[in-house]
Design an enzyme around this catalytic site. Structure first.
Site, PDB file in Angstrom:
ATOM      1  N   HIS A 178      33.148 142.402  79.581  1.00 37.59           N
ATOM      2  CA  HIS A 178      32.886 141.818  78.267  1.00 37.59           C
ATOM      3  C   HIS A 178      34.202 141.354  77.645  1.00 37.59           C
ATOM      4  O   HIS A 178      35.199 142.071  77.667  1.00 37.59           O
ATOM      5  CB  HIS A 178      32.223 142.872  77.385  1.00 37.59           C
ATOM      6  CG  HIS A 178      31.811 142.400  76.030  1.00 37.59           C
ATOM      7  ND1 HIS A 178      30.758 141.533  75.825  1.00 37.59           N
ATOM      8  CD2 HIS A 178      32.314 142.668  74.790  1.00 37.59           C
ATOM      9  CE1 HIS A 178      30.623 141.298  74.536  1.00 37.59           C
ATOM     10  NE2 HIS A 178      31.559 141.971  73.880  1.00 37.59           N
ATOM     11  N   SER A 235      30.224 137.836  71.432  1.00 35.85           N
ATOM     12  CA  SER A 235      29.791 139.183  71.085  1.00 35.85           C
ATOM     13  C   SER A 235      29.148 139.172  69.690  1.00 35.85           C
ATOM     14  O   SER A 235      28.181 138.444  69.474  1.00 35.85           O
ATOM     15  CB  SER A 235      30.970 140.153  71.183  1.00 35.85           C
ATOM     16  OG  SER A 235      30.530 141.485  71.182  1.00 35.85           O
ATOM     17  N   GLU A 276      29.477 142.942  82.175  1.00 37.85           N
ATOM     18  CA  GLU A 276      29.695 143.230  80.758  1.00 37.85           C
ATOM     19  C   GLU A 276      29.922 144.724  80.517  1.00 37.85           C
ATOM     20  O   GLU A 276      30.712 145.128  79.661  1.00 37.85           O
ATOM     21  CB  GLU A 276      28.494 142.767  79.935  1.00 37.85           C
ATOM     22  CG  GLU A 276      28.216 141.274  79.955  1.00 37.85           C
ATOM     23  CD  GLU A 276      28.953 140.521  78.866  1.00 37.85           C
ATOM     24  OE1 GLU A 276      29.734 141.162  78.135  1.00 37.85           O
ATOM     25  OE2 GLU A 276      28.757 139.302  78.752  1.00 37.85           O
TER      26      GLU A 276
END
Length: 569
Positions: free
Chosen positions: A474, A224, A357
């Site tokens: 995610h 990320s 995600e």
């Protein structure tokens, strides 16, 4: 990203107390799993003492924690670019980890950490091996506003089964890490958090051989915001020669949230904290240097106006193009242009993302289902970096392309919208980075897609969505890389255990020899992406691993169609 970080767990009221209990239990187990054996290593700044620990799989390793790699960024050094640490002569006790950087944790609605945070951790099974070990440096995510190098989330246990030296470190987040002022005399151009990362890499390069690591075989990887940070480190000249390969997990500089626009954030923050003066950089800095750090973190976490929220801006304090050049400058111009000519086009790269995600934003959309009725022609979902007037015919036409792709002739509903966000927030940025590498890089680029959907072990999805929602969210892959408060090792014979072995096997094999193929994925062969092979091929990591056409290919073409080639990469 900021919306995602502002996760509220109402509707899943068992999560917060349960996670607090998990946190306490995990810290207790971590505390117990160390021995009385100590080891002293002489760094270039002074001697440090580590302790032998026992991993969750009963593997012994040495742990050196809270090693200073820069001066404490406090007092006059608040907001400033990092400075090397002061040397010491007495043995420094490095057997307990540092607190994370000072931050406001939106998940648990609490302030935590300290401003004195610039410390790193080194984990190794042998400080004096016959052959130096590959080095792996982990950079945490958190939207540039959260995170820390803590074993509660990023315990090194799984990596300690492999022949690597593993490094984690803190870097400043939020306003304390990314405040930017235009006046060169003040020496606060921004990106201090990224500059902390460079300082940590320099420390590793100069010291890691003393812990058994190979300073000429260093892999940097992150997830990320940690992935986007790693990509920035690949672009700046500050890091040339400091590492030799990289892994970008759900984060690159081509994602819109990875570059913060200049919206006068410093002045707006100062007013939120209590400043009543004029908009003058020097006076704003003087006020903020004396302000309470906790107030800066709490107030700085929510500066967005209603219009900025509508524009899908997410982060107030993150990486930005610096207004002037200093000796430590990281981002002197558009990172998309930097990627065309960077030195790292000559080093191998692994990158990819998770198959759904957008589940990260499930709680935010679930609480505000009215947003689906307000989508209209989807013009506000058109990428910000196209710089289009939202009322223009072109922007509306692009929006309708998105609406047709994800909703067809039906009214927008929750999961198709979250699927759209998977592309907008993450996958199109991954795709653009691959395209950039195909055009400008000479070294191989390996693409992956994490698609392992475990009912009880995809802990981040379960945290933000609650039980009953399926899909690979995610950050779900982190459970298969780190023994943490969210998930612990599974028994051999389970698919979860096999996935842990595959993830650690591929990532460490890449660190060993720049090729992620290892015995655990045979007979599948993971090959680098090729210019003349479309759709792109990726390693799909699910119940089994398969080398397939990227399933997102057709939808990504819709996003590509909105850009000229010069603006796309």
């Amino acid at each position: 990203m900021k919306e995602a970080l502002n996760v509220k767990l109402d509707g899943n009221s068992d999560h917060t107390p349960g996670d607090q209990r998990a946190y306490i239990g995990f810290r207790y187990r971590q505390h117990r799993r160390k021995t009385s054996e100590k080891l002293v290593v002489e760094t270039v700044y002074g001697p440090v003492r580590g302790v032998k620990r026992i991993s969750c799989w009963d593997d012994p390793y040495y742990s050196f924690e809270r090693i200073p790699y820069a001066k404490p960024p406090v007092g006059e050094l608040r907001f400033a670019e990092p400075q090397p640490p002061e040397p010491w002569k007495k043995i420094m006790n490095c057997t307990k980890e540092a607190e994370p950087p000072l931050q406001y944790d939106k998940i648990f609605n609490q302030l935590k950490g300290k401003e004195d945070c610039l410390y790193l951790n080194v984990y190794t099974t042998n400080a004096k091996p016959s052959t130096p070990k590959p080095v792996m440096i982990w950079i945490y995510g958190g939207g540039f506003e959260l995170g820390g190098a803590t074993k509660v989330i990023y315990s090194p246990d799984y990596f300690m089964r492999k022949d690597v030296v593993f490094v984690t470190f803190n870097y400043r987040v939020g306003a304390l890490g990314f405040l930017s002022l235009k006046d060169p005399a003040l020496k606060v151009p921004g990106n201090a958090g990224l500059k902390d990362q460079v300082m940590a890499l320099k420390w590793v390069k100069n010291n890691i051989a003393r812990f058994g690591g190979d300073p000429d075989n260093i892999t940097v990887f992150g997830e990320s915001a940690g992935g986007a940070s790693t990509h920035y480190l690949m672009l700046t000249e500050q890091t040339r020669g400091l590492f030799h390969k990289a892994i970008l997990m759900s984060g690159t500089v081509h994602m819109y949230w990875a570059l913060t626009p200049d919206h006068d954030w410093a002045y707006r923050l100062a007013k939120k904290v209590g400043y009543t003066g004029v908009n003058d950089d020097a006076k704003v800095l003087e006020f903020l240097k004396k302000a309470d750090g906790k107030a800066i973190c709490r107030k700085g976490s929510n500066l967005l106006s209603a219009e900025e929220v509508k524009e899908r801006l997410d982060i107030c304090h993150g990486p930005r193009i610096e207004p002037y050049i200093t000796d430590q400058c990281i981002i002197p111009k558009d990172p998309r242009l930097m990627a065309r000519e960077t030195w790292s086009n000559e080093i191998p790269l692994v990158l990819g993302g998770n198959s759904f995600e957008g589940l990260l934003l499930y709680p935010n959309v679930k609480r505000n289902m009215g947003i689906l009725k307000e989508l209209g022609d989807c013009a506000y979902l058109v990428p910000n970096d196209l710089n289009l007037d939202r009322n223009s015919e072109q922007c509306k036409e692009f929006g309708l392309r998105l609406k047709k792709e994800y909703f067809g002739d039906k009214e927008p509903t929750l999961f198709p919208y979250l699927n759209l966000l998977s592309y907008k927030v993450f996958w199109h940025g991954i795709h653009r980075t691959v395209l950039s590498r195909l055009k400008y890089a000479s070294a191989p680029t390996y693409l992956y897609r994490f698609d392992f959907d475990s009912e009880n072990f995809n802990h981040f999805r379960n945290l933000v969505c609650g039980k009953g929602v399926r899909g690979v969210c995610h950050a779900d892959e982190l459970t298969y890389m780190f023994n943490s408060m969210f998930g612990h090792h599974k028994d051999p014979g389970t698919k979860e255990y096999s996935t842990i072995q595959r993830m650690i096997g591929m990532w460490t094999q890449f660190a060993y020899n720049s090729d992620p193929n290892f015995a655990g994925i045979e007979p599948t062969m993971w090959r680098a992406v090729k210019k003349d092979n479309m759709p792109m091929k990726c390693m799909n990591i699910s119940d089994e691993v398969t080398f397939i056409d990227l399933p997102e290919h057709e939808s990504l073409k819709v996003w590509d169609s909105m850009y000229s080639e010069d603006k796309l990469i």
